[in-house]
Design a protein around this motif. Sequence first.
Motif, mmCIF file in Angstrom:
data_model
loop_
_atom_site.group_PDB
_atom_site.id
_atom_site.type_symbol
_atom_site.label_atom_id
_atom_site.label_comp_id
_atom_site.label_asym_id
_atom_site.label_seq_id
_atom_site.Cartn_x
_atom_site.Cartn_y
_atom_site.Cartn_z
ATOM 1 N N ASP A 136 -1.440 -5.442 -27.117
ATOM 2 C CA ASP A 136 -1.382 -4.149 -27.800
ATOM 3 C C ASP A 136 -0.613 -4.217 -29.110
ATOM 4 O OD1 ASP A 136 1.181 -4.406 -26.843
ATOM 5 O OD2 ASP A 136 1.125 -2.625 -25.573
ATOM 6 N N GLN B 190 -9.186 -8.884 -19.163
ATOM 7 C CA GLN B 190 -8.555 -7.569 -19.095
ATOM 8 C C GLN B 190 -9.610 -6.477 -18.917
ATOM 9 O OE1 GLN B 190 -5.126 -6.955 -21.833
ATOM 10 N NE2 GLN B 190 -5.835 -8.801 -22.848
ATOM 11 N N LYS C 99 -7.946 -1.277 -20.908
ATOM 12 C CA LYS C 99 -6.825 -1.961 -21.542
ATOM 13 C C LYS C 99 -7.229 -2.484 -22.921
ATOM 14 C CE LYS C 99 -2.904 -4.178 -22.028
ATOM 15 N NZ LYS C 99 -1.712 -3.436 -22.517
#
Length: 419
Positions: free
Chosen positions: A42, A89, A93
């Motif tokens: 992120d 993932q 996400k």
Amino acid sequence: MDLLQDLQWRGIIYQQTDEEGFKEQLKKEMTSLYCGVDPTADSMHIGHLLPFLTLRRFQEAGHRPIILVGGATGMIGDPSGKTQERQLQSIEKIQHNVECLKKQLERIFNFEGENGAVMTNNYDWIGSLDMISFLRDYGKHIGINYMLSKDIVSSRLEAGISFTEFTYTILQAIDFNHLYENYNCKVQIGGSDQWGNITTGLEMIRKVQGEGAKGFGFTIPLVTKSDGTKFGKTESGAVWLDAEKTTPYEFYQFWINTADQDVVKYLKIFTFLSKEEIEALEESVQTEPHLRKAQKTLAEEMTRLVHGQEALDTAINISQALFSGDIKSLTAAEIMQGFKDVPSYKHEDGAEITLVDLIVNAKISPSKRQAREDITNGAISINGDKVTDVQYVLSQNDRVEDQFTIIRRGKKKYTLIQY
């Protein structure tokens, strides 16, 4: 000095697929170029910065940058530089990561005007691609032997590589072909590890668009440190662009602690200072290294670019306060940044407490006898002020915004007291 000469002087050019053709392309018209990043986390870290900063240099020279965040390729994982399969993932996400990375990239580019930057996500065209179309329209054009010759694939053959990661290079080739077809994008920029993916993209364009189609690949060298250690790593890990992961103060400190042997190189490749400005700072490194003008300039330029002027001002304020010992001048928010990684102790009831008891409770000194000796010897400071009274009782006046007290033992051992 034109753009490519400037990039050469800065040491940014590593490989080009057609140097003369690329030079002519840039002279001929405003050229669209792209660089991509997969949202495997992120936040980007500083190791991601150089290709995008190079893309911005092309924008400042009048060309159009296309920024690609790989919402689709991020679900697969680039085998480049990896010795084992990536952990896949969830779609949710990945999408969260895409939005986070977009915000970070938006700080780097100008999105206005004729050559305003374009933000794209390859999930928009790969996400709906069915298997039959993938095999017929794209897989047919890239031979197995061709793929096996790529370092990113061949380096993984002994350890093993799944079909999923094996086909990654085709997905990235689809990206280049899509941007060529829909955005008139002629160039892909990437790190040196992306050479195989970039050339596969050019092969895809040639096969799908026809022999007359012409694209270019441009790679940037791996950033290294003069002492041989990995760039962008600290004792606490990666240097992230996310202020929650690496505070602006920590970010600023990373750059200001650059070694003399590396600082000029980093000024060249990371900042947008002119050749004359950098050469003046290089002279300063040689003649007055104690002033660290080059490091301060590098830290200011990079912190301003990634976090903005206000965050830079805060980072400088924290640095100056810690250097001078004037802890009282800091706000609670600045203390949280500057003392993020120091040991902390929670004084639960918040009541007045003797300094001797506090430093024993907080394990600053191992015993009351040692605590009294430390205080008497002048080894203990409260918010930067030395205290030598063994009867000293801490009160609310010793707290910053009623939240923190900073105790220092000796020159460097800080402890954050929380209330």
